[in-house]
Design a protein around this motif. Sequence first.
Motif, PDB file in Angstrom:
ATOM      1  N   ARG A   8       0.685  -1.092   0.148  1.00 58.08           N
ATOM      2  CA  ARG A   8      -0.069  -0.063   0.055  1.00 58.08           C
ATOM      3  C   ARG A   8       0.953   1.367  -0.017  1.00 58.08           C
ATOM      4  O   ARG A   8       2.183   1.213   0.643  1.00 58.08           O
ATOM      5  N   TYR A   9       0.396   2.270  -0.459  1.00 56.65           N
ATOM      6  CA  TYR A   9       1.124   3.527  -0.635  1.00 56.65           C
ATOM      7  C   TYR A   9       0.331   4.588   0.380  1.00 56.65           C
ATOM      8  O   TYR A   9      -1.097   4.907   0.176  1.00 56.65           O
ATOM      9  N   VAL A  10       1.136   4.907   1.314  1.00 59.74           N
ATOM     10  CA  VAL A  10       0.505   5.647   2.446  1.00 59.74           C
ATOM     11  C   VAL A  10       1.581   6.766   2.903  1.00 59.74           C
ATOM     12  O   VAL A  10       2.509   6.632   2.660  1.00 59.74           O
ATOM     13  N   PRO A  11       0.977   7.836   3.521  1.00 62.25           N
ATOM     14  CA  PRO A  11       1.895   8.859   4.148  1.00 62.25           C
ATOM     15  C   PRO A  11       2.435   8.146   5.571  1.00 62.25           C
ATOM     16  O   PRO A  11       1.729   7.735   6.257  1.00 62.25           O
ATOM     17  N   ILE A  12       3.482   8.134   5.462  1.00 59.79           N
ATOM     18  CA  ILE A  12       4.575   7.405   6.572  1.00 59.79           C
ATOM     19  C   ILE A  12       5.137   8.729   7.416  1.00 59.79           C
ATOM     20  O   ILE A  12       6.028   9.221   6.663  1.00 59.79           O
ATOM     21  N   THR A  13       4.901   8.984   8.638  1.00 65.73           N
ATOM     22  CA  THR A  13       5.254  10.089   9.152  1.00 65.73           C
ATOM     23  C   THR A  13       5.962   9.627  10.663  1.00 65.73           C
ATOM     24  O   THR A  13       5.577   8.657  11.365  1.00 65.73           O
TER      25      THR A  13
END
Length: 288
Positions: free
Chosen positions: A178-183
């Motif tokens: 999956r492509y997600v914001p990783i913060t």
Amino acid sequence: MCKPATHRVARTATPTAHRHHKIDLSATCVAFKIRGMKTKSLFSCALVGGLLCLVSLRAANEAKDNTPWKITGQLEEACSCDAACPCWFGSKPTKMTCGGGQVLFIQKGTYGKVKLDGLAMAGIGQSPEGQTMMESFGNWNFAYNYIDEKATPEQRKALEAIAAKVLTPGASKKTETRYVPITRKIEGKNHEIALGQYGTFRGHLIEGGMGGSPKIVNPPGADPLHHEYAQGRTSKMTYSDADQNWSWDNSNYMLGTFTIDNVEYEKYAAGLAQKMAQTKDDKAPEKK
């Protein structure tokens, strides 16, 4: 490599804090070192066998892709086990399963000519009930990868290729990317990690008996990414993907730094093959 999921999180990734917070693992610490010890136990066979399975899958990927790569950054990791996670020592989880993940924040990185500075990737997985992570490798309940959504298409392919070598390739038949914001947000001793809408964990290092933070060096299940890490605990961990709904607190948390490349992982695979051969030789006399 798994086919990437077609859905995406709509939010825009916010800048991570890792360029402003340097993690120092060289401070005074309590070191727990496991050096290479010859053993003829079933534990040794299961552990090395599980690791060899992992490396064999990585080697298969390596044969298809010889692109040179190198990444430097910080490792943030948490799981459902009580600290310190026994899975790295070939022992069973402290709960029925071990569910958790590792997040790599890349300060500097290249894959061929593709730059990966400031990006991140993560892997989340879970072992079956009552089994160690190593003995159940290949049959985990799931193993999902998460790629920084702010990466360009070319960078995404590069991150996926590296993830196929350094995360948990072949750990489960149930996989997704999956492509997600990783913060990451760092406030004093607390590190808070978020994988888009799917998961978060907040952890801090614990204090050793003689000052500093406990450090685990070269546990039996170590790979180049986990050769050394500082030990901590979570204050909260949640995850809602892969048909899961986790909510843990006061569980295992690990913090490390890394500089790894394709050459190191090739040597790691060769070394494990030698260990497996030695284990078979050591076991042979016992069959008589």
